[in-house]
Design a protein around this motif. Structure first.
Motif, PDB file in Angstrom:
ATOM      1  N   ALA A   7       0.846  -1.197   0.000  1.00  0.00           N
ATOM      2  CA  ALA A   7       0.000   0.000   0.000  1.00  0.00           C
ATOM      3  C   ALA A   7       0.879   1.244   0.000  1.00  0.00           C
ATOM      4  N   ILE A   8       0.649   2.121  -0.972  1.00  0.00           N
ATOM      5  CA  ILE A   8       1.428   3.361  -1.023  1.00  0.00           C
ATOM      6  C   ILE A   8       0.475   4.548  -0.956  1.00  0.00           C
ATOM      7  N   ASP A   9       0.549   5.279   0.137  1.00  0.00           N
ATOM      8  CA  ASP A   9      -0.330   6.435   0.313  1.00  0.00           C
ATOM      9  C   ASP A   9       0.498   7.707   0.445  1.00  0.00           C
ATOM     10  N   GLY A  10      -0.201   8.820   0.359  1.00  0.00           N
ATOM     11  CA  GLY A  10       0.477  10.102   0.557  1.00  0.00           C
ATOM     12  C   GLY A  10      -0.286  11.220  -0.101  1.00  0.00           C
ATOM     13  N   HIS A  11       0.247  12.420   0.063  1.00  0.00           N
ATOM     14  CA  HIS A  11      -0.379  13.610  -0.521  1.00  0.00           C
ATOM     15  C   HIS A  11      -0.267  13.599  -2.046  1.00  0.00           C
ATOM     16  N   SER A  12      -0.923  14.560  -2.665  1.00  0.00           N
ATOM     17  CA  SER A  12      -0.898  14.686  -4.122  1.00  0.00           C
ATOM     18  C   SER A  12       0.511  14.962  -4.639  1.00  0.00           C
ATOM     19  N   SER A  13       0.831  14.344  -5.771  1.00  0.00           N
ATOM     20  CA  SER A  13       2.097  14.614  -6.463  1.00  0.00           C
ATOM     21  C   SER A  13       3.351  14.363  -5.627  1.00  0.00           C
ATOM     22  N   THR A  14       3.335  13.297  -4.859  1.00  0.00           N
ATOM     23  CA  THR A  14       4.534  12.940  -4.103  1.00  0.00           C
ATOM     24  C   THR A  14       5.372  11.922  -4.867  1.00  0.00           C
ATOM     25  N   LYS A 182      -2.584  22.332  -2.798  1.00  0.00           N
ATOM     26  CA  LYS A 182      -2.902  22.687  -1.402  1.00  0.00           C
ATOM     27  C   LYS A 182      -4.358  22.413  -1.064  1.00  0.00           C
ATOM     28  N   GLU A 183      -5.233  22.740  -1.981  1.00  0.00           N
ATOM     29  CA  GLU A 183      -6.658  22.514  -1.732  1.00  0.00           C
ATOM     30  C   GLU A 183      -6.975  21.033  -1.606  1.00  0.00           C
ATOM     31  N   ARG A 184      -6.365  20.230  -2.481  1.00  0.00           N
ATOM     32  CA  ARG A 184      -6.612  18.787  -2.399  1.00  0.00           C
ATOM     33  C   ARG A 184      -6.027  18.200  -1.113  1.00  0.00           C
ATOM     34  N   ASP A 185      -4.834  18.636  -0.725  1.00  0.00           N
ATOM     35  CA  ASP A 185      -4.246  18.182   0.549  1.00  0.00           C
ATOM     36  C   ASP A 185      -5.225  18.446   1.670  1.00  0.00           C
ATOM     37  N   TYR A 186      -5.752  19.659   1.669  1.00  0.00           N
ATOM     38  CA  TYR A 186      -6.647  20.067   2.756  1.00  0.00           C
ATOM     39  C   TYR A 186      -7.933  19.236   2.748  1.00  0.00           C
ATOM     40  N   MET A 187      -8.575  19.163   1.614  1.00  0.00           N
ATOM     41  CA  MET A 187      -9.838  18.425   1.535  1.00  0.00           C
ATOM     42  C   MET A 187      -9.654  16.935   1.810  1.00  0.00           C
TER      43      MET A 187
END
Ligand code: C5P
Length: 227
Positions: A7-14, A182-187
């Motif tokens: 499983a690989i998770d994380g914020h957008s565009s990492t 930033k908006e996607r991270d937040y939401m």
């Protein structure tokens, strides 16, 4: 050796998908890009005009959700799995900035998540899978043998996403891309249903200063130790 679930998770565009894709190829595993599935549902609802700059019709989204027919099909040329909606290849269109602007709102809807999580669990039930997303290690496969949580500074991520979009010929401004990241991270981190959080047993990788090659080698080694 035995087959495991990664499983690989994380914020957008990492760089999650870059690493996940290579890992799957190297191990002979299936790669599942769950973000593509949320993007495809969003595209479907945008085409129906249920989702746009000034409209978000949740009732209509729920009513049409059962008709969204998604499938990954192997692209013989690239060797990657492309996202299909019915018989149409939407792999390119789901990456457009317009879709990125709406995807986090659509993916916060519990029924949307329930439908896609079910499909993801089905795709990974035989193990031998590398899946990337936001909630893979926490919700989709809480028992995954290897969980990676990838992070990087907002600036690095926005820069990468900007270069990616530019390379594909999209007409975007850096500021617009940074704002979207930033908006996607937040939401994604604050939604009620399966928010993006690091699973307690996930290994964290910050690649702000590390190149993806180096990171891939490290993750591959950890994976091989478990197989
Ligand atoms: O990974 P990608 O950036 O393509 O994902 C697009 C969006 O889909 C994310 O910003 C998030 O809102 C949603 N997503 C999600 N759960 C996942 C994968 C993606 O909510 N497992």
């Amino acid at each position: 050796g035995k087959k495991i679930t990664i499983a690989i998770d994380g914020h957008s565009s990492t760089g999650k998908s870059t690493v996940a894709k290579r890992l799957a190829k190297e191990l002979g595993y299936i790669y599942v890009d769950t973000g593509a599935m949320y993007r495809a549902v969003t595209l479907y609802m945008m085409r129906k005009m249920f989702v746009s700059e000034n409209n978000f019709n949740e009732e209509a989204i729920l009513r049409h959700l059962p008709f969204v027919d998604l499938e990954f099909k192997l692209n013989e040329t690239t060797g990657n799995a492309d996202m299909y909606m019915e018989t149409e290849n939407v792999e390119e269109e789901i990456r457009y900035m317009e879709v990125s602007k709406h995807v986090s709102r659509v993916s916060a809807i519990p029924d949307v998540r329930r439908k896609l999580v079910e499909q993801q669990q089905e795709m990974g039930k035989e193990k031998g899978v590398v899946m990337d997303g936001r909630d893979i290690g926490t919700v989709v496969f809480p028992d995954a043998e290897l969980k990676i949580f990838m992070t990087a500074s907002t600036e690095k991520r926005a820069q990468r996403r900007y270069e990616e979009l530019k390379a594909r010929g999209e007409d975007v401004e850096y500021e617009e891309v940074e704002k979207n990241v930033k908006e996607r991270d937040y939401m994604d981190s604050t939604r009620k249903d399966s928010p993006l959080v690091r699973a307690e047993d996930a290994i964290e990788f910050d690649n702000s200063e590390m190149d993806l090659e180096e990171q891939f080698e490290k993750i591959l080694k950890i994976a091989k130790d478990k197989i």
